[in-house]
Design a protein around this motif. Structure first.
Motif, PDB file in Angstrom:
ATOM      1  N   ASP A  86     -48.828  53.438  35.676  1.00 33.43           N
ATOM      2  CA  ASP A  86     -48.366  53.519  34.278  1.00 33.43           C
ATOM      3  C   ASP A  86     -47.150  52.625  34.048  1.00 33.43           C
ATOM      4  O   ASP A  86     -47.062  51.930  33.031  1.00 33.43           O
ATOM      5  CB  ASP A  86     -48.016  54.957  33.893  1.00 33.43           C
ATOM      6  CG  ASP A  86     -49.242  55.827  33.666  1.00 33.43           C
ATOM      7  OD1 ASP A  86     -50.358  55.271  33.535  1.00 33.43           O
ATOM      8  OD2 ASP A  86     -49.081  57.065  33.627  1.00 33.43           O
ATOM      9  N   CYS A  87     -46.205  52.637  34.977  1.00 38.54           N
ATOM     10  CA  CYS A  87     -44.999  51.810  34.848  1.00 38.54           C
ATOM     11  C   CYS A  87     -45.310  50.321  34.932  1.00 38.54           C
ATOM     12  O   CYS A  87     -44.533  49.494  34.458  1.00 38.54           O
ATOM     13  CB  CYS A  87     -43.979  52.184  35.924  1.00 38.54           C
ATOM     14  SG  CYS A  87     -43.244  53.811  35.666  1.00 38.54           S
ATOM     15  N   MET A  88     -46.447  49.988  35.521  1.00 35.18           N
ATOM     16  CA  MET A  88     -46.828  48.583  35.666  1.00 35.18           C
ATOM     17  C   MET A  88     -47.763  48.125  34.548  1.00 35.18           C
ATOM     18  O   MET A  88     -48.302  47.031  34.596  1.00 35.18           O
ATOM     19  CB  MET A  88     -47.487  48.356  37.032  1.00 35.18           C
ATOM     20  CG  MET A  88     -46.517  48.560  38.182  1.00 35.18           C
ATOM     21  SD  MET A  88     -47.278  48.351  39.794  1.00 35.18           S
ATOM     22  CE  MET A  88     -47.329  46.556  39.897  1.00 35.18           C
ATOM     23  N   GLY A  89     -47.969  48.956  33.548  1.00 33.20           N
ATOM     24  CA  GLY A  89     -48.779  48.533  32.418  1.00 33.20           C
ATOM     25  C   GLY A  89     -49.999  49.387  32.169  1.00 33.20           C
ATOM     26  O   GLY A  89     -50.742  49.164  31.225  1.00 33.20           O
ATOM     27  N   GLY A  90     -50.287  50.338  33.014  1.00 34.37           N
ATOM     28  CA  GLY A  90     -51.397  51.248  32.777  1.00 34.37           C
ATOM     29  C   GLY A  90     -52.649  50.900  33.549  1.00 34.37           C
ATOM     30  O   GLY A  90     -52.789  49.825  34.127  1.00 34.37           O
ATOM     31  N   ALA A 111     -61.054  47.082  35.180  1.00 32.57           N
ATOM     32  CA  ALA A 111     -61.537  45.866  35.853  1.00 32.57           C
ATOM     33  C   ALA A 111     -60.817  45.672  37.189  1.00 32.57           C
ATOM     34  O   ALA A 111     -61.450  45.311  38.179  1.00 32.57           O
ATOM     35  CB  ALA A 111     -61.337  44.650  34.950  1.00 32.57           C
ATOM     36  N   LEU A 112     -59.518  45.924  37.210  1.00 34.18           N
ATOM     37  CA  LEU A 112     -58.766  45.801  38.459  1.00 34.18           C
ATOM     38  C   LEU A 112     -59.196  46.892  39.447  1.00 34.18           C
ATOM     39  O   LEU A 112     -59.293  46.652  40.652  1.00 34.18           O
ATOM     40  CB  LEU A 112     -57.261  45.893  38.216  1.00 34.18           C
ATOM     41  CG  LEU A 112     -56.617  44.711  37.527  1.00 34.18           C
ATOM     42  CD1 LEU A 112     -55.140  44.993  37.268  1.00 34.18           C
ATOM     43  CD2 LEU A 112     -56.780  43.452  38.346  1.00 34.18           C
TER      44      LEU A 112
END
Length: 173
Positions: free
Chosen positions: A155-159, A163-164
């Motif tokens: 979450d802190c890295m963008g959610g 795909a990843l």
């Protein structure tokens, strides 16, 4: 000779670090996890000539001969395209064979060849990879802690990015 105790401020700092790790402590733990898993994968590939993800796929096919491509993708938690590419390499190496379902020609079933069985027997355990094996051995409470901690980090890295999440780690390709 008796050692002098550390000043109280240093003692408090040490205690606080033990109780609440700083970001770099967490980074260090992540490095260890990734490197241990990568080292195992490298060892397995050197001993068998088969990359970790391919060996894991062989294991899953051996557990349920005749899996469909979609079922295998679900078991490996990767995208179907990734599994198709992985199966292409395994088929070229004559470790699996694919066949169409007689009932529905759109469905492709995967079967282990004798060479695939032999490769699995020769592989160092755990053939699914160190990380999946360790995670499977954890209690539900331990898994919840790991999952929740990683969810906060994600979450802190963008959610979350599906795909990843569907791409294997570089050391398992």
């Amino acid at each position: 000779m008796k050692s002098t105790p550390a000043p109280p401020a240093v003692q408090r700092t040490r205690r606080a670090r033990r109780l609440a790790p700083v970001g770099l402590d967490v980074l260090q733990q992540l490095r260890i996890v990734v490197r241990l898993a990568g080292n195992h994968s490298t060892h397995v590939e050197r001993s068998t000539g088969i990359p970790g993800a391919q060996l894991w796929a062989l294991h899953e096919v051996a557990q349920a001969d005749g899996l469909s491509v979609g079922e295998l993708a679900s078991r490996l938690r990767v995208h179907q395209t990734t599994v198709s590419n992985l199966l292409n390499r395994l088929e070229v190496a004559a470790l699996v064979r694919r066949g169409r379902s007689p009932a529905d020609q759109r469905i492709v079933h995967i079967h282990l060849t004798p060479a695939g069985r032999k490769a699995l027997k020769a592989a160092a355990a755990p053939v699914r990879g160190l990380l999946p094996n360790v995670l499977d051995g954890m209690s539900a409470a331990q898994l919840r802690k790991v999952h929740d901690g990683l969810a906060v980090l994600v979450d802190c890295m963008g959610g979350f990015d599906a795909a990843l999440a569907a791409k294997p780690l570089s050391f398992t390709d």
